[in-house]
Design an enzyme around this catalytic site. Structure first.
Site, short mmCIF file in Angstrom:
data_model
loop_
_atom_site.label_atom_id
_atom_site.label_comp_id
_atom_site.label_asym_id
_atom_site.label_seq_id
_atom_site.Cartn_x
_atom_site.Cartn_y
_atom_site.Cartn_z
N ASP A 1 14.25 115.99 120.52
CA ASP A 1 14.90 114.86 119.88
C ASP A 1 13.88 114.26 118.90
O ASP A 1 12.68 114.55 118.97
CB ASP A 1 15.28 113.84 120.96
CG ASP A 1 15.71 112.52 120.39
OD1 ASP A 1 16.56 112.52 119.49
OD2 ASP A 1 15.17 111.48 120.82
N ASP B 1 14.18 110.53 117.15
CA ASP B 1 13.97 109.09 117.26
C ASP B 1 13.65 108.68 118.69
O ASP B 1 14.43 108.92 119.60
CB ASP B 1 15.22 108.35 116.76
CG ASP B 1 15.46 108.65 115.29
OD1 ASP B 1 14.55 108.37 114.50
OD2 ASP B 1 16.54 109.18 114.96
C1 XBP Z 1 18.79 108.19 117.22
C2 XBP Z 1 19.82 107.52 116.46
C3 XBP Z 1 19.76 107.53 114.99
C4 XBP Z 1 18.89 106.55 114.31
C5 XBP Z 1 19.40 106.29 112.92
O1 XBP Z 1 19.36 108.81 118.37
O2 XBP Z 1 20.77 107.03 117.00
O3 XBP Z 1 21.05 107.24 114.59
O4 XBP Z 1 18.84 105.36 115.04
O5 XBP Z 1 19.50 107.44 112.15
P1 XBP Z 1 18.69 110.12 119.01
P2 XBP Z 1 20.58 107.53 110.95
O6 XBP Z 1 17.24 109.83 119.16
O7 XBP Z 1 19.36 110.27 120.34
O8 XBP Z 1 18.96 111.29 118.11
O9 XBP Z 1 20.70 106.17 110.34
O10 XBP Z 1 20.02 108.56 109.98
O11 XBP Z 1 21.88 107.99 111.54
MG MG Z 2 16.10 109.57 120.83
#
Ligand code: XBP
Ligand code: MG
Length: 245
Positions: A12, A14
């Site tokens: 993953d 973020d």
């Molecule tokens: C991460 C997210 C992403 C970011 C924003 O979830 O939810 O949407 O917060 O990115 P995970 P965008 O770590 O589970 O993938 O604005 O580019 O959508």
């Molecule tokens: Mg995440």
């Protein structure tokens, strides 16, 4: 049944590769709202609640439904959300390029060990592809993008996490069975997505996710600096052999 050897790590982005949410995405959303002349602001706590919705466009839409219902009557609502999200992405790319989102502890070491051991690397994320490429470039150099055999990001699938779609998308392109892989995630939504696709999952906690329910994870760690690749592999194997899938 003897578990298949670990062949691939699926990361993953973020909250897992880097702590991008509070001081990255959140700040970029707020900058976009300001730029668009809106009086909207997501503080740290409010953003934590909005993280229950994965994906930036989806998150903006949820906020509108909850807090800006006047917007719901606009005929071009989806287009306005897309425009806002494009503004947000431009701010986010600048933030990441300025070095504000370093890799989390242990990530670079595990990536290096996996490459040395000949494991495949992949990414399964809800964020946009340009954000992933910018993060890899800012933290490891542009060449790091090529370390990943598959990068599954953003709108390539219809349903974002906690749906398993992005994991299915990545597994198909890796030509791997889920039990040959280990997912690295930081959130309950990410764990649910990986688990639903059958991929054993190690969690590294962060500020926003530490109180979530991680039942069904192979391990829950504070960060990747406390684990070696050999340990990750052994935990994954042990978990499969105990029939936990
Ligand atoms: C991460 C997210 C992403 C970011 C924003 O979830 O939810 O949407 O917060 O990115 P995970 P965008 O770590 O589970 O993938 O604005 O580019 O959508
Ligand atoms: Mg995440």
């Amino acid at each position: 049944m003897l578990a298949a050897m670990l062949q691939a790590l699926i990361f993953d982005v973020d909250g897992t590769l880097a702590d991008t949410e509070r001081d990255g995405h959140r700040v970029a959303f707020n900058a976009a709202f300001r730029q668009a002349g809106l009086g909207w602001h997501w503080d740290v706590a409010a953003y934590g609640e909005l993280l229950a919705v994965t994906g930036g466009k989806e998150r903006i839409m949820r906020y509108i439904q909850r807090s800006q219902p006047d917007w719901l009557t606009q005929p071009d609502l989806a287009e306005r959300v897309r425009t806002l999200h494009d503004l947000k992405t431009a701010h986010y790319l600048r933030l990441v390029a300025s070095g504000q989102t370093p890799l989390r502890p242990g990530v670079a070491t595990i990536l290096a060990a996996a490459r040395a051991a000949g494991l495949q690397l992949a990414i399964a994320t809800t964020t946009r592809l340009e954000n992933v490429n910018q993060l890899l470039t800012a933290t490891l150099g542009a060449e790091a993008i090529t370390w990943f055999a598959v990068i599954g990001a953003g709108d390539v699938v219809a349903e974002k996490k906690p749906a398993p779609d992005i994991y299915y998308w990545v597994l198909e392109r890796l030509h791997r069975a889920p039990e040959q892989c280990l997912a690295l995630e930081d959130s309950a939504a990410g764990l649910a997505a990986a688990r639903a696709a059958g991929v054993p999952t190690v969690i590294t906690l962060n500020e926003y996710t530490r109180d979530q329910d991680f039942h069904g994870a192979v391990k829950v760690l504070p960060d990747l600096s406390v684990a070696t690749l050999a340990q990750l592999s052994a935990w994954q194997r042990d978990w499969l052999e105990r029939g936990r899938l």
